[in-house]
Design an enzyme around this catalytic site. Structure first.
Site, PDB file in Angstrom:
ATOM      1  N   TYR A  37      29.085 150.714 -15.756  1.00 22.84           N
ATOM      2  CA  TYR A  37      29.085 151.111 -14.621  1.00 22.84           C
ATOM      3  C   TYR A  37      27.942 150.358 -13.501  1.00 22.84           C
ATOM      4  CZ  TYR A  37      25.709 154.112 -16.611  1.00 22.84           C
ATOM      5  OH  TYR A  37      24.475 154.768 -17.181  1.00 22.84           O
ATOM      6  N   SER A 275      16.839 157.069 -16.130  1.00 24.34           N
ATOM      7  CA  SER A 275      17.483 156.787 -17.386  1.00 24.34           C
ATOM      8  C   SER A 275      18.936 156.397 -17.186  1.00 24.34           C
ATOM      9  CB  SER A 275      17.583 157.803 -18.621  1.00 24.34           C
ATOM     10  OG  SER A 275      18.341 157.421 -19.664  1.00 24.34           O
ATOM     11  N   LYS A 276      19.732 155.325 -17.651  1.00 21.81           N
ATOM     12  CA  LYS A 276      20.786 155.234 -17.595  1.00 21.81           C
ATOM     13  C   LYS A 276      21.810 156.143 -17.986  1.00 21.81           C
ATOM     14  CE  LYS A 276      20.612 150.010 -17.217  1.00 21.81           C
ATOM     15  NZ  LYS A 276      21.076 148.878 -17.366  1.00 21.81           N
ATOM     16  N   ARG A 277      21.359 156.897 -18.888  1.00 18.19           N
ATOM     17  CA  ARG A 277      22.028 158.064 -19.636  1.00 18.19           C
ATOM     18  C   ARG A 277      22.177 159.352 -19.064  1.00 18.19           C
ATOM     19  NH1 ARG A 277      19.074 155.341 -23.552  1.00 18.19           N
ATOM     20  NH2 ARG A 277      20.194 154.517 -25.206  1.00 18.19           N
ATOM     21  N   GLN A 278      21.377 159.649 -17.651  1.00 18.56           N
ATOM     22  CA  GLN A 278      21.464 160.777 -16.902  1.00 18.56           C
ATOM     23  C   GLN A 278      22.660 160.472 -15.966  1.00 18.56           C
ATOM     24  OE1 GLN A 278      17.027 159.590 -15.599  1.00 18.56           O
ATOM     25  NE2 GLN A 278      17.632 161.736 -14.880  1.00 18.56           N
TER      26      GLN A 278
END
Length: 504
Positions: A37, A275-278
């Site tokens: 994304y 963070s990209k995980r957020q």
């Protein structure tokens, strides 16, 4: 005039080299990898490049850097284009758009890279490396064990032509590496100022072409930026340390490099790394959560500088044209960009207000809210007339940050017609109240509150008790805005109709 950083002086020749681009119409690029994304940092990079080009009548290029095929995610390019279009960022050249500098997908440019790698092999700037992955892993482990910087030892640099021919004849796989020099390369960063770094002190000769025939980022981006006539490279600060390496590759080809500017990190309000995980870094998530594109764009610009903004002067929503007119690279802060979620809510609130002031946009907004209400309350009897919805939106714009808030249970009374059949209420009292309210010409909140207080006094009912009854009659809810505010919002006709439904 020389530029200095860490006691190092930038050569006048390099400073002058960068100045040659100032007279050219800028060509900039956004070059993401199709690995998933589009996140907030990527959108910021695309936005700043786009605004820079737009402000100077230049070109904004989209290039897909998919040389690492193992990380490619199907559908990500399509999603990327959708996100950029949603944000209002217009690509002048790119995949599916066209342009005379294509192809704009790196995996479709392999013959171009092969042609250019041959030039570096011929002029002695690059060489074939036959080292196996096992040997490279042993080098890394040994360096870590000895507390040295892990780097390639440039072993294959010294191979003779006879050795190379023998290994190729035996079918040994090889990559192609670039010969780093020990020169201290320097450049003037458009945002950070003078940067000088001897890359050979910390790195071995980098791979330019992998054994699978695909170029590395370092090689492909230099070749593509040159062939696509890119004048300015605005990218994340994580690439700053690689820029001196890229300059050496430009030098090996005899090419003039573009100007470089590196955008600082985006961090959370407390300074921690984003963070990209957020769940709040995907552009798609912002869109799905009711954030408008112009609100998100303004939110990004408020966090990183580059625009006219007076601290403490409040937030003003700016159009893309206004942002482009204001944008100045030298106004971008070199400090990490701290995100303030409150600013995003304020930007979205301002965008709702802007749309309400535009006839066409307000109709679209009303239709969107109608759909949200019907989807949220599919089995209820609803009041979703256009005028009622527009009245509610004008009232709510100071209370909400996105229109999705208006379909929460807190505001359910606005749309759901209450069922009062089971209510044990004094109907004579309500009948007198209807007659009393019908004589009131002004249905504004402060006046209504005074009139209701007067009614309670004249009819021997405690004011809080009257408010409780009216809240139940009007909304069927035990909580929500004040009754007078609720009646003002519903309007005289709708308020009386709901009370009459109980009297009947």
């Amino acid at each position: 005039m020389n530029s200095v950083l860490n006691n190092r002086v930038l050569p006048v020749s390099i400073v002058n080299l960068c100045r040659t681009f100032k007279t050219k119409v800028p060509r900039v690029r956004f070059a993401p990898s199709p690995t998933g994304y589009l996140h907030l940092g990527g959108l910021r990079t695309a936005l700043y490049n786009y605004l820079f080009a737009k402000s100077r009548n230049g070109s904004f290029i989209l290039r897909i850097e998919d040389t690492d095929q193992t990380r490619k995610v199907e559908g990500s390019v399509k999603a990327l284009l959708k996100d950029l279009k949603w944000a209002g960022i217009e690509c002048h050249e790119g995949p599916g758009i066209g342009g005379k500098y294509g192809p704009y997908v790196q995996s479709e440019r392999l013959p171009i890279y092969q042609e250019h790698i041959s030039k570096l092999l011929e002029n002695g700037s690059a060489y074939k490396c036959f080292c196996t992955e096992r040997r490279l892993n042993l080098l890394r482990r040994d360096a870590v064990r000895s507390q040295r910087i892990p780097k390639y030892d440039n072993r294959c640099r010294s191979l003779s032509e006879e050795d190379i021919s023998e290994k190729i004849g035996a079918g040994s796989p090889y990559c192609i590496r670039f010969k780093l020099s020990s020169d201290c390369s320097a450049f003037e960063d458009l945002i950070f100022g003078g940067i000088a770094y001897d890359v050979s002190l910390n790195e071995g000769d980098p791979v330019l072409m992998k054994s699978d025939g695909y170029p590395t980022y370092h090689f492909a981006n230099v070749v593509d930026d040159h062939l696509m006539d890119v004048t300015h490279v605005l990218r994340g600060v994580e690439w700053q340390i690689s820029t001196t390496k890229h300059l050496l590759i430009y030098k090996a080809f005899g090419w003039t490099p573009p100007q470089f500017g590196h955008l600082p990190l985006i961090v959370n309000a407390d300074g921690t790394k984003l963070s990209k995980r957020q769940s709040d870094v995907k552009v798609e998530d912002y869109r799905n959560n009711g954030i408008f594109p112009l609100a998100l764009v303004n939110y990004i610009t408020l966090s990183g500088g580059g625009f006219d903004h007076v601290p403490g002067a409040g937030v003003r929503l700016k159009s893309m044209d206004e942002l482009a007119e204001e944008f100045q690279i030298d106004r971008i802060s070199s400090h990490p960009s701290r995100l303030n979620p409150d600013l995003l809510q304020e930007c979205n609130r301002l965008e709702i207000r802007r749309q309400l002031q535009d006839d066409q946009l307000s109709q679209t907004l009303v239709a969107k809210l109608q759909d949200l209400i019907k989807h949220t309350y599919p089995s209820q009897t609803l009041d979703i007339e256009k005028e009622h919805i527009k009245t509610v939106l004008n009232w709510a714009v100071a209370r909400i940050s996105k229109i999705e808030d208006l379909v929460s249970s807190k505001f359910g009374f606005l749309w759901i017609l209450p069922s009062n059949n089971q209510m044990d209420i004094d109907k004579d009292l309500l009948h007198r109240l209807v007659e009393y309210l019908e004589t009131q010409e002004v249905f504004e909140e402060p006046i209504l509150k005074d009139k209701l207080r007067e009614f309670s006094k004249n009819n021997n009912i405690k004011f809080p008790e009257l408010m409780k009854i009216l809240r139940s009659v009007l909304s069927g809810l035990s909580e929500g805005p004040g009754v007078a505010e609720m009646m003002h919002l519903l309007g005289k006709s709708q308020s009386l109709e709901r009370i009459k439904a109980v009297v009947r």
